[in-house]
Design a protein around this motif. Sequence first.
Motif, PDB file in Angstrom:
ATOM      1  N   THR A 122       4.700  -1.679   4.425  1.00  0.00           N
ATOM      2  CA  THR A 122       2.932  -1.655   3.976  1.00  0.00           C
ATOM      3  C   THR A 122       2.094  -2.570   3.810  1.00  0.00           C
ATOM      4  N   SER A 123       2.703  -3.724   3.573  1.00  0.00           N
ATOM      5  CA  SER A 123       2.259  -4.135   2.504  1.00  0.00           C
ATOM      6  C   SER A 123       0.885  -5.453   3.264  1.00  0.00           C
ATOM      7  N   ILE A 125      -7.390   5.136  -3.549  1.00  0.00           N
ATOM      8  CA  ILE A 125      -6.016   4.327  -2.796  1.00  0.00           C
ATOM      9  C   ILE A 125      -4.835   3.919  -3.900  1.00  0.00           C
ATOM     10  N   ARG A 126      -3.534   3.438  -3.463  1.00  0.00           N
ATOM     11  CA  ARG A 126      -3.085   3.321  -4.592  1.00  0.00           C
ATOM     12  C   ARG A 126      -1.739   2.155  -4.187  1.00  0.00           C
ATOM     13  N   GLN A 138      -8.592  -8.271   2.434  1.00  0.00           N
ATOM     14  CA  GLN A 138      -8.568  -7.541   3.981  1.00  0.00           C
ATOM     15  C   GLN A 138      -8.460  -6.601   4.224  1.00  0.00           C
ATOM     16  N   VAL A 139      -8.545  -5.661   3.010  1.00  0.00           N
ATOM     17  CA  VAL A 139      -8.691  -4.736   2.445  1.00  0.00           C
ATOM     18  C   VAL A 139      -9.837  -4.311   1.897  1.00  0.00           C
ATOM     19  N   ILE A 140     -11.260  -3.763   3.117  1.00  0.00           N
ATOM     20  CA  ILE A 140     -12.192  -3.880   2.346  1.00  0.00           C
ATOM     21  C   ILE A 140     -12.245  -1.897   2.221  1.00  0.00           C
ATOM     22  N   VAL A 145       0.428  -0.878  -0.276  1.00  0.00           N
ATOM     23  CA  VAL A 145       0.049   0.252   0.228  1.00  0.00           C
ATOM     24  C   VAL A 145       1.409   1.403   0.103  1.00  0.00           C
ATOM     25  N   ASP A 146       0.436   2.134  -1.071  1.00  0.00           N
ATOM     26  CA  ASP A 146       1.227   3.142  -0.830  1.00  0.00           C
ATOM     27  C   ASP A 146       1.293   3.678   0.516  1.00  0.00           C
ATOM     28  N   ALA A 147       2.447   4.843   0.535  1.00  0.00           N
ATOM     29  CA  ALA A 147       2.332   4.970   2.549  1.00  0.00           C
ATOM     30  C   ALA A 147       1.691   5.855   2.828  1.00  0.00           C
ATOM     31  N   ALA A 148       1.447   6.594   1.831  1.00  0.00           N
ATOM     32  CA  ALA A 148       0.320   7.763   2.380  1.00  0.00           C
ATOM     33  C   ALA A 148      -0.978   7.146   2.503  1.00  0.00           C
ATOM     34  N   TRP A 149      -1.279   6.425   2.143  1.00  0.00           N
ATOM     35  CA  TRP A 149      -2.665   5.629   2.065  1.00  0.00           C
ATOM     36  C   TRP A 149      -2.279   4.609   3.482  1.00  0.00           C
ATOM     37  N   PHE A 150      -1.517   4.191   3.688  1.00  0.00           N
ATOM     38  CA  PHE A 150      -1.481   3.281   4.629  1.00  0.00           C
ATOM     39  C   PHE A 150      -2.476   2.947   6.228  1.00  0.00           C
TER      40      PHE A 150
END
Length: 108
Positions: free
Chosen positions: A81-82, A97-98, A87-89, A53-58
């Motif tokens: 950020t894995s 999200i990036r 599991q991401v809804i 996951v992009d750090a800005a979104w994590f």
Amino acid sequence: MPSAVFELPDGAELVLDVPDDWSLMEAARRDGLEGIVAECGGGAICGTCHVQVDAAWFGRLDPPGMAEQALLEVVPERCPTSRLSCQVIMTPELDGIRLRVPSAQLEM
Ligand code: FES
């Protein structure tokens, strides 16, 4: 409809529509996204839906559950950020999200 931006190992970016309450994995499978195999169908037991996951979104994501945490310890190309995309809804707050698909995912 919210969307998610998946970056592939070659740098290509794909923008996928993700309905609210769908996992990011479900949208990736619907659209045949390369590298998101999802062998277990979302049960958090295979790791073949791993994304970075992009750090800005994590920090906006709910924390992973115990099963996800355990599996993330052993996925190839794990990073801080894995997450497991099953599991991401999607929620309205996650629109845009990036994520990056690790190159190891293309070998599964
Ligand atoms: S689909 Fe198997 S862990 Fe996500």
